[in-house]
Design an enzyme around this catalytic site. Structure first.
Site, PDB file in Angstrom:
ATOM      1  N   CYS A   2       0.826  -1.202   0.000  1.00 46.06           N
ATOM      2  CA  CYS A   2       0.000   0.000   0.000  1.00 46.06           C
ATOM      3  C   CYS A   2       0.865   1.258   0.000  1.00 46.06           C
ATOM      4  O   CYS A   2       1.977   1.258   0.519  1.00 46.06           O
ATOM      5  CB  CYS A   2      -0.883   0.026   1.234  1.00 46.06           C
ATOM      6  SG  CYS A   2      -1.918  -1.411   1.376  1.00 46.06           S
ATOM      7  N   ARG A  27       4.567   0.847  -6.289  1.00 45.46           N
ATOM      8  CA  ARG A  27       4.520  -0.060  -5.140  1.00 45.46           C
ATOM      9  C   ARG A  27       3.576  -1.228  -5.381  1.00 45.46           C
ATOM     10  O   ARG A  27       3.609  -2.211  -4.657  1.00 45.46           O
ATOM     11  CB  ARG A  27       4.083   0.713  -3.885  1.00 45.46           C
ATOM     12  CG  ARG A  27       5.042   1.812  -3.511  1.00 45.46           C
ATOM     13  CD  ARG A  27       4.473   2.668  -2.418  1.00 45.46           C
ATOM     14  NE  ARG A  27       4.405   1.979  -1.151  1.00 45.46           N
ATOM     15  CZ  ARG A  27       5.397   1.888  -0.285  1.00 45.46           C
ATOM     16  NH1 ARG A  27       6.553   2.444  -0.572  1.00 45.46           N
ATOM     17  NH2 ARG A  27       5.243   1.266   0.858  1.00 45.46           N
ATOM     18  N   TRP A  74      -3.016  -2.532  -1.739  1.00 49.13           N
ATOM     19  CA  TRP A  74      -2.580  -3.843  -2.222  1.00 49.13           C
ATOM     20  C   TRP A  74      -3.206  -4.825  -1.240  1.00 49.13           C
ATOM     21  O   TRP A  74      -2.797  -4.901  -0.086  1.00 49.13           O
ATOM     22  CB  TRP A  74      -1.055  -3.894  -2.188  1.00 49.13           C
ATOM     23  CG  TRP A  74      -0.443  -5.063  -2.897  1.00 49.13           C
ATOM     24  CD1 TRP A  74      -0.169  -5.168  -4.226  1.00 49.13           C
ATOM     25  CD2 TRP A  74       0.019  -6.284  -2.302  1.00 49.13           C
ATOM     26  NE1 TRP A  74       0.423  -6.368  -4.497  1.00 49.13           N
ATOM     27  CE2 TRP A  74       0.543  -7.077  -3.343  1.00 49.13           C
ATOM     28  CE3 TRP A  74       0.030  -6.796  -1.005  1.00 49.13           C
ATOM     29  CZ2 TRP A  74       1.074  -8.340  -3.126  1.00 49.13           C
ATOM     30  CZ3 TRP A  74       0.565  -8.062  -0.798  1.00 49.13           C
ATOM     31  CH2 TRP A  74       1.077  -8.816  -1.846  1.00 49.13           C
ATOM     32  N   ASN A 100      -0.952   1.503   5.899  1.00 52.94           N
ATOM     33  CA  ASN A 100      -0.100   0.529   5.213  1.00 52.94           C
ATOM     34  C   ASN A 100       0.475  -0.375   6.296  1.00 52.94           C
ATOM     35  O   ASN A 100       1.039   0.121   7.270  1.00 52.94           O
ATOM     36  CB  ASN A 100       1.028   1.255   4.465  1.00 52.94           C
ATOM     37  CG  ASN A 100       2.071   0.298   3.917  1.00 52.94           C
ATOM     38  OD1 ASN A 100       1.776  -0.875   3.679  1.00 52.94           O
ATOM     39  ND2 ASN A 100       3.280   0.772   3.720  1.00 52.94           N
ATOM     40  N   GLY A 101       0.307  -1.681   6.140  1.00 53.02           N
ATOM     41  CA  GLY A 101       0.837  -2.614   7.132  1.00 53.02           C
ATOM     42  C   GLY A 101      -0.211  -3.668   7.453  1.00 53.02           C
ATOM     43  O   GLY A 101      -1.179  -3.842   6.716  1.00 53.02           O
ATOM     44  N   GLU A 483      19.674 -14.116 -11.368  1.00 53.25           N
ATOM     45  CA  GLU A 483      19.079 -12.790 -11.511  1.00 53.25           C
ATOM     46  C   GLU A 483      18.397 -12.664 -12.883  1.00 53.25           C
ATOM     47  O   GLU A 483      17.300 -12.100 -12.994  1.00 53.25           O
ATOM     48  CB  GLU A 483      20.173 -11.717 -11.315  1.00 53.25           C
ATOM     49  CG  GLU A 483      19.778 -10.289 -11.616  1.00 53.25           C
ATOM     50  CD  GLU A 483      18.620  -9.736 -10.772  1.00 53.25           C
ATOM     51  OE1 GLU A 483      18.144 -10.408  -9.858  1.00 53.25           O
ATOM     52  OE2 GLU A 483      18.176  -8.617 -11.074  1.00 53.25           O
ATOM     53  N   LYS A 487      14.470 -11.838 -13.537  1.00 51.87           N
ATOM     54  CA  LYS A 487      14.029 -10.693 -14.350  1.00 51.87           C
ATOM     55  C   LYS A 487      13.015 -11.160 -15.388  1.00 51.87           C
ATOM     56  O   LYS A 487      11.981 -10.530 -15.580  1.00 51.87           O
ATOM     57  CB  LYS A 487      15.199 -10.025 -15.093  1.00 51.87           C
ATOM     58  CG  LYS A 487      16.123  -9.155 -14.309  1.00 51.87           C
ATOM     59  CD  LYS A 487      15.539  -7.858 -13.830  1.00 51.87           C
ATOM     60  CE  LYS A 487      14.846  -8.016 -12.513  1.00 51.87           C
ATOM     61  NZ  LYS A 487      15.633  -8.087 -11.292  1.00 51.87           N
ATOM     62  N   GLU A 490       9.583 -12.106 -13.768  1.00 48.81           N
ATOM     63  CA  GLU A 490       8.741 -11.054 -13.204  1.00 48.81           C
ATOM     64  C   GLU A 490       8.202 -10.093 -14.241  1.00 48.81           C
ATOM     65  O   GLU A 490       7.087  -9.622 -14.100  1.00 48.81           O
ATOM     66  CB  GLU A 490       9.387 -10.345 -12.011  1.00 48.81           C
ATOM     67  CG  GLU A 490      10.643  -9.601 -12.264  1.00 48.81           C
ATOM     68  CD  GLU A 490      11.215  -8.987 -10.975  1.00 48.81           C
ATOM     69  OE1 GLU A 490      10.511  -8.802  -9.988  1.00 48.81           O
ATOM     70  OE2 GLU A 490      12.412  -8.678 -10.997  1.00 48.81           O
ATOM     71  N   HIS A 506      22.462 -33.559 -13.558  1.00 45.50           N
ATOM     72  CA  HIS A 506      21.927 -34.248 -12.373  1.00 45.50           C
ATOM     73  C   HIS A 506      20.398 -34.204 -12.361  1.00 45.50           C
ATOM     74  O   HIS A 506      19.785 -34.407 -11.320  1.00 45.50           O
ATOM     75  CB  HIS A 506      22.503 -33.622 -11.100  1.00 45.50           C
ATOM     76  CG  HIS A 506      23.983 -33.801 -11.017  1.00 45.50           C
ATOM     77  ND1 HIS A 506      24.573 -34.998 -10.689  1.00 45.50           N
ATOM     78  CD2 HIS A 506      25.004 -32.942 -11.274  1.00 45.50           C
ATOM     79  CE1 HIS A 506      25.901 -34.872 -10.732  1.00 45.50           C
ATOM     80  NE2 HIS A 506      26.167 -33.627 -11.090  1.00 45.50           N
ATOM     81  N   LYS A 605       6.792  -3.197  -5.227  1.00 49.29           N
ATOM     82  CA  LYS A 605       8.205  -2.808  -5.243  1.00 49.29           C
ATOM     83  C   LYS A 605       8.884  -3.139  -3.919  1.00 49.29           C
ATOM     84  O   LYS A 605       9.982  -3.667  -3.890  1.00 49.29           O
ATOM     85  CB  LYS A 605       8.324  -1.308  -5.544  1.00 49.29           C
ATOM     86  CG  LYS A 605       9.749  -0.790  -5.578  1.00 49.29           C
ATOM     87  CD  LYS A 605      10.516  -1.318  -6.763  1.00 49.29           C
ATOM     88  CE  LYS A 605      11.948  -0.828  -6.815  1.00 49.29           C
ATOM     89  NZ  LYS A 605      12.755  -1.644  -7.731  1.00 49.29           N
TER      90      LYS A 605
HETATM   91  O1  M6R Z   1      13.973  -3.616  -1.446  1.00 42.82           O
HETATM   92  P1  M6R Z   1      14.657  -4.949  -1.412  1.00 42.82           P
HETATM   93  O2  M6R Z   1      15.960  -4.939  -2.127  1.00 42.82           O
HETATM   94  O3  M6R Z   1      14.780  -5.499  -0.026  1.00 42.82           O
HETATM   95  O4  M6R Z   1      13.702  -5.927  -2.204  1.00 42.82           O
HETATM   96  C1  M6R Z   1      13.994  -7.282  -2.298  1.00 42.82           C
HETATM   97  C2  M6R Z   1      13.157  -7.954  -3.354  1.00 42.82           C
HETATM   98  O5  M6R Z   1      11.800  -7.825  -3.061  1.00 42.82           O
HETATM   99  C3  M6R Z   1      13.441  -7.371  -4.753  1.00 42.82           C
HETATM  100  O6  M6R Z   1      14.776  -7.486  -5.114  1.00 42.82           O
HETATM  101  C4  M6R Z   1      12.577  -8.102  -5.804  1.00 42.82           C
HETATM  102  O7  M6R Z   1      12.991  -9.426  -5.930  1.00 42.82           O
HETATM  103  C5  M6R Z   1      12.639  -7.360  -7.129  1.00 42.82           C
HETATM  104  N1  M6R Z   1      11.331  -7.255  -7.680  1.00 42.82           N
HETATM  105  C6  M6R Z   1      13.492  -8.030  -8.125  1.00 42.82           C
HETATM  106  O8  M6R Z   1      13.459  -7.417  -9.365  1.00 42.82           O
END
Ligand code: M6R
Length: 610
Positions: A2, A27, A74, A100-101, A483, A487, A490, A506, A605
């Site tokens: 949120c 967010r 959210w 938010n929370g 990584e 990417k 997502e 394996h 985010k």
């Molecule tokens: O703000 P942070 O670096 O702690 O966030 C960690 C993950 O949520 C963040 O890296 C997430 O995996 C990204 N969406 C990756 O692109």
């Protein structure tokens, strides 16, 4: 998660709030709403959907509201519906509140309030808070006393903004465990979940501490601690400017942020390496005596930040004599890890607000470890709760997919590893000098690589229709493959899996069939020949292969259907370069598939709830 924004001042509140909510869209959210106050009335408008939908609904509202709170929701407690959207109000419509929370004891509070005759209109945990405010205020008639009482009753994490009918120049906030920043301008004041929400209006920021209550008004900001005692919180002028939160001619934030990486790396290194030496011990408050006491390093993070930590693990193994452990925060926080005063515990988080990372930090700190935060956000909860901070110099990252923060984290972790290696006397000065000299060349090499955007776009066309993709790499390139797979997943929603290249036979090799391309990260490093053999095994099974390799490689291009060459660099630095094509490939595949690249479905985010 949120997003909250609040405003009091001379401007039309709805304009400032809509602008702020748009800046918080990254967010992630499913509904949006705002409450506006004029002194006479307290108006609430909320709906499922986008901030633009809310903006259209507001066209019917007359001017003259100079106080307001806004929210992007959210969903956590209760489905996505108009009734569950924020703001929420009490039965008499005297208070409006955004949150938010998560309120952990909300069922208990709801039962208690219902027993007293309160009628709930939503399924949210938030609604219990606003009813609690109203019932307490009806007893005390004092808002500060009410907010102190509220803190005693609520369990969980929250950032709240509250306004009261008939009090048009005040907004009250509380922060405990969820992000909240306060901003003051000339005759106006703001609160928000994140600085970009009000960056066009002010750069003068205050960060409330855990449990702080704040009153924001055109005359200024007053803060009390959770017991209601007045406290001072310093005002910081942030060096972010509003252009950093705009797309600046790029179609998407993700693309803009990928292209910023050369600049980010240059900024991150400036003043931190001088004449072939690493110079961050002063910034971290470290001295040789302190550093020599450490026996272990724990690095803890989530998502992309975790993958940057895996790169650091390999560097620390090479350059220090410390025992290294890297873990995902959601695992670390529940494990029986041997963490003690001989441990340096490093927490990597772009936002500095990730709930699991914060919980892991609190655990390590309680065990006596020296805690270091590597974060992009000065004043974030993580930055405030550790002993030392190394800030990324990435500027605001708006795209949900981490790109420039990943390479920024690599740079910061490199510096930490170099500093530890030299302070502990393991990394010889000439070796440190060689490494530093290459490190400062990396931003330029990244920029050279970014010129291959067009080439990578063409490759993306060939692979965009596949339903699965495998990513492989060894050594420093394994976390890069991880990584890259994250990417792709997502932003394009294509299933992708990353494997240590040596693990293919394996089990995962059984997955190979037409339509399952393999992307190999294979720079010219000490494991090059090993990975080359793995590639041959893949080719022998007729899988199509995309390779990210080093310029001038004669063997890999013979095997691969598509090749992206990266400039030559020493083994340790290859992740900085290999990751760039993977970011661009994911972006272009997602673009071809018409995905919502900057705000992928179901993602937020910063993940501020467990
Ligand atoms: O703000 P942070 O670096 O702690 O966030 C960690 C993950 O949520 C963040 O890296 C997430 O995996 C990204 N969406 C990756 O692109």
């Amino acid at each position: 998660m949120c997003g909250i924004v609040g405003y009091v001042g001379g401007q039309e509140a709805r304009e400032v709030l809509i602008d702020g909510l748009k800046r918080l869209e990254y967010r992630g959210y499913d509904s949006a709403g705002l409450a506006l106050g004029s002194g006479k009335d307290l108006l609430i408008i909320k709906e499922v959907g986008k901030v633009e939908d809310l903006e259209r609904m507001l066209q019917k509202v007359p001017a003259g509201y100079h106080q307001g709170i806004g929210h992007t929701r959210w969903a956590t407690h209760g489905g996505v519906s108009q009734a569950n959207a924020h703001p929420h109000k009490d039965g008499k419509g005297q208070f409006a509140l955004v949150h938010n929370g998560i309120i952990e004891n909300f069922s208990e509070l709801r039962e208690e309030l219902e027993r007293k005759g309160v009628v709930f209109l939503s399924e949210t945990d938030t609604e219990a808070i606003v009813h609690l405010v109203a019932t307490s205020f009806s007893r005390t008639g004092d808002i500060l006393e009410t907010l102190v009482y509220l803190q005693k009753r609520l369990r969980g994490t929250f950032a709240l903004a509250l306004m009261q009918q008939g009090l048009p120049d005040r907004i009250y906030t509380i922060r405990r465990g969820s992000p909240l920043v306060l901003g003051s301008g000339n005759g106006e004041a703001f609160c928000a979940s994140d600085i970009p929400a009000f960056l066009p209006y002010t750069r003068r920021i205050q960060y409330p501490e855990e449990g702080d209550i704040a009153e924001i008004s055109p005359g200024g900001i007053r803060i009390w601690d959770e017991k209601g005692r007045p406290v001072e919180r310093s005002v910081v002028t942030v060096d972010w400017d509003v252009s950093m939160t705009e797309k600046s001619g790029f179609s998407h934030y993700m693309l803009k942020e990928i292209h910023e990486q050369g600049t980010v790396l240059r900024r991150s290194l400036k003043g931190r390496v001088v004449d072939g030496k690493t110079m961050i011990s002063g910034e971290l408050g470290w001295n040789v005596e302190m550093v020599s006491k450490w026996k272990k390093v724990h690095i803890v993070a989530c998502g992309s930040s975790y993958y940057s930590a895996l790169v650091a693990e390999r560097l620390l193994e090479k350059w220090t004599d410390l025992e290294i452990k890297v873990d995902i925060a959601s695992e670390y926080r529940y494990r029986h890890v041997a963490c003690d005063p001989t441990t340096l515990a490093v927490f990597v988080s772009q936002s500095g607000e990730t709930a699991d990372t914060l919980a892991a930090l609190r655990k390590a700190r309680a065990a006596g470890a020296h805690c270091l935060a590597i974060t992009n956000v000065r004043g974030s909860t993580l930055a405030r709760e550790v002993h030392s901070v190394l800030l990324l110099k990435a500027g605001p990252e708006i795209g949900v997919a981490a790109t420039k923060s990943f390479t920024g984290q690599l740079a910061a972790l490199f510096l930490v590893a170099l500093q530890l290696g030299s302070m502990r006397g393991i990394l010889a000065p000439h070796e440190e000098e060689r490494l530093v000299n290459e490190l400062i060349r990396i931003p330029y090499k990244v920029e050279l690589l970014l010129e291959k955007d067009g080439e990578i776009k063409e490759i993306a066309r060939k692979y965009a229709q596949n339903k699965n993709m495998l990513f492989i790499g060894r050594g420093m390139s394994f976390p890069v493959a991880q990584e890259g797979a994250l990417k792709l997943k997502e932003v394009s929603y294509i299933h992708a899996e990353a494997l240590a290249a040596g693990e293919m036979k394996h089990g995962p090799i059984a997955l190979l069939e037409p339509g399952v391309p393999v992307l190999a990260v294979i720079p010219k490093d000490s494991l090059y020949e090993k990975t080359l053999s793995n590639i041959q095994e893949i080719k022998a099974r007729n899988a199509s292969l995309i390779a990210v390799c080093t310029e001038g490689d004669r063997f890999v291009p013979e095997q691969a259907g598509s090749v992206i060459e990266t400039p030559w660099t020493d083994e340790e630095f290859t992740p900085f370069l290999s990751v760039i094509p993977l970011q661009l490939l994911s972006f272009h595949i997602a673009l071809i598939l018409g995905r919502e690249i900057d705000q992928p479905r179901n993602l937020a985010k910063s993940v501020t709830v467990e």
